[in-house]
Design a protein around this motif. Structure first.
Motif, PDB file in Angstrom:
ATOM      1  N   LYS A 177      34.298  16.290  29.576  1.00 24.31           N
ATOM      2  CA  LYS A 177      33.490  15.128  29.183  1.00 24.31           C
ATOM      3  C   LYS A 177      32.398  14.855  30.220  1.00 24.31           C
ATOM      4  O   LYS A 177      31.240  14.632  29.877  1.00 24.31           O
ATOM      5  N   GLY A 198      37.278  16.570  19.976  1.00 21.32           N
ATOM      6  CA  GLY A 198      37.001  15.644  21.067  1.00 21.32           C
ATOM      7  C   GLY A 198      37.277  16.358  22.378  1.00 21.32           C
ATOM      8  O   GLY A 198      38.213  17.160  22.466  1.00 21.32           O
ATOM      9  N   GLU A 242      38.693  15.578  24.996  1.00 20.25           N
ATOM     10  CA  GLU A 242      39.988  15.353  25.660  1.00 20.25           C
ATOM     11  C   GLU A 242      41.119  16.179  25.066  1.00 20.25           C
ATOM     12  O   GLU A 242      42.209  16.239  25.616  1.00 20.25           O
ATOM     13  N   LYS A 243      40.886  16.753  23.891  1.00 18.40           N
ATOM     14  CA  LYS A 243      42.000  17.408  23.186  1.00 18.40           C
ATOM     15  C   LYS A 243      41.863  18.917  23.066  1.00 18.40           C
ATOM     16  O   LYS A 243      42.553  19.553  22.263  1.00 18.40           O
ATOM     17  N   LYS A 261      33.637  13.313  17.488  1.00 22.62           N
ATOM     18  CA  LYS A 261      34.122  11.990  17.874  1.00 22.62           C
ATOM     19  C   LYS A 261      35.644  12.024  17.904  1.00 22.62           C
ATOM     20  O   LYS A 261      36.280  12.853  17.251  1.00 22.62           O
ATOM     21  N   ASP A 262      36.243  11.081  18.633  1.00 21.58           N
ATOM     22  CA  ASP A 262      37.696  11.065  18.713  1.00 21.58           C
ATOM     23  C   ASP A 262      38.325  10.789  17.347  1.00 21.58           C
ATOM     24  O   ASP A 262      39.326  11.384  16.976  1.00 21.58           O
ATOM     25  N   LYS A 263      37.725   9.877  16.598  1.00 14.51           N
ATOM     26  CA  LYS A 263      38.267   9.558  15.268  1.00 14.51           C
ATOM     27  C   LYS A 263      37.359  10.136  14.196  1.00 14.51           C
ATOM     28  O   LYS A 263      36.151   9.985  14.243  1.00 14.51           O
TER      29      LYS A 263
END
Lengths: 157, 157, 157
Positions: free
Chosen positions: A101, A69, A71-72, A47-49
């Motif tokens: 994604k 994540g 995107e990173k 998860k992003d967080k």
């Protein structure tokens, strides 16, 4: 039904894109595909967080460095503190290539089975609560071997 | 005839040498071998001089960084701004090991099929005119899957 | 008996751990496993102390940089001059994960066949006297191909 497995060890954007392209291609060709995420590959499932803060100092430090994540993800070459992935994402858009994604969700829609490797989750500082909710299975190497020995294609990425 | 496929994702001299040694070994053992070049692997297929200058700034910048041609491949470890590959080439000569260029042409002579991945050529800033002329096929992942599911050996390098 | 082969090209601690986990998993599942160590993977087979000093300057320099032995393997990411492997070893202990050394000896006990690639030993500056004594075979790519084409699982790590 012909089977294929991919061990996703790497968390590098470029390698992961190659892995997803193969997975999506195999699933589109009517194969039953399993992807086993281990070590840096687990970053794709993050998860992003991050939720859990109850971890030790080493793991928290490690989690800070090791961003997760889809995107990173860094690149295996020319990462240049994030400029490489930024450039590649620009070029991918220009050539109408799907992002990591999008590839992940296409793979899911085609029925690719996503397995998180429980053996390495601990060492990578990850609990089930840190990972996305649509993982199909939490399992170890024995499950992988069972799949792989019946498969026509087995890759380690 | 038994088949083998190798996805050449990496453009690192040492990895590429391993890939070619396996390809040449398999072809010498009577197997029908296919190599699919994608991402950094496409560097192996690049001409020494790039032709097309009509590309965008990002791609030209990227092409400047990402040197191609079999003589300019970096190493996966101890690259040290080119000193690593220089040292390894010296050692290879001493042990009469063939260079990447020689391995490529041996593989071609043994009938190894060379496929350039069209999906990634655009993102890598490469057109057909930038690649060597003896490529057997320009194709995508579906062609690869068709080969791989009939193969006894499938590797991702 | 179903067979599996793993080409151990990498000498990175994390990748090698993944390779050994798969090898041990496959052998535990009743498969006949062969591991072929080549290039950086040969570092796993190195004795802690190098014996031969009769080598050339290039090779001695290279050997100084390229530390071997299971305890000195770097990581594929976040190596940070050795801090990464130190952190990961700490975390592995906390999660009761076996070290590379322990995984190697478990694999040996389960009958995994260890082959050192003779083609690359020279270039890596290694003689037989530099490697551990329990290697099963010294061989090249033709031996590997013979095994791999009869195997259900073939990976390149």
């Amino acid at each position: 039904m012909d089977k294929a497995t991919i061990v996703v060890f790497s968390g590098d954007m470029d390698k992961v894109m190659a892995a997803f392209n193969i997975a999506v291609g195999a699933a589109s060709s009517g194969m039953e595909v399993t992807m086993l995420y281990t070590f840096w590959g687990l970053n794709i499932l993050r998860k992003d967080k991050m939720g859990s803060l109850s971890k030790g100092i080493l793991q928290r430090l490690f989690t800070l460095l090791n961003k997760g994540g889809t995107e990173k993800l860094p690149m295996s070459r020319f990462n240049m503190f994030g400029m490489g992935p930024w450039m590649m994402k620009k070029l991918m858009k220009r050539y109408s290539m799907p992002s990591v994604k999008e590839l992940y969700s296409t793979a899911k829609q085609l029925g690719v089975k996503m397995i998180a490797c429980t053996i390495t989750m601990g060492v990578m500082g990850l609990g089930k609560e840190d990972l996305v909710s649509d993982i199909d299975e939490f399992a170890g190497v024995i499950t992988y071997i069972k799949d792989a020995r019946e498969s026509k294609i087995n890759l380690f990425v």
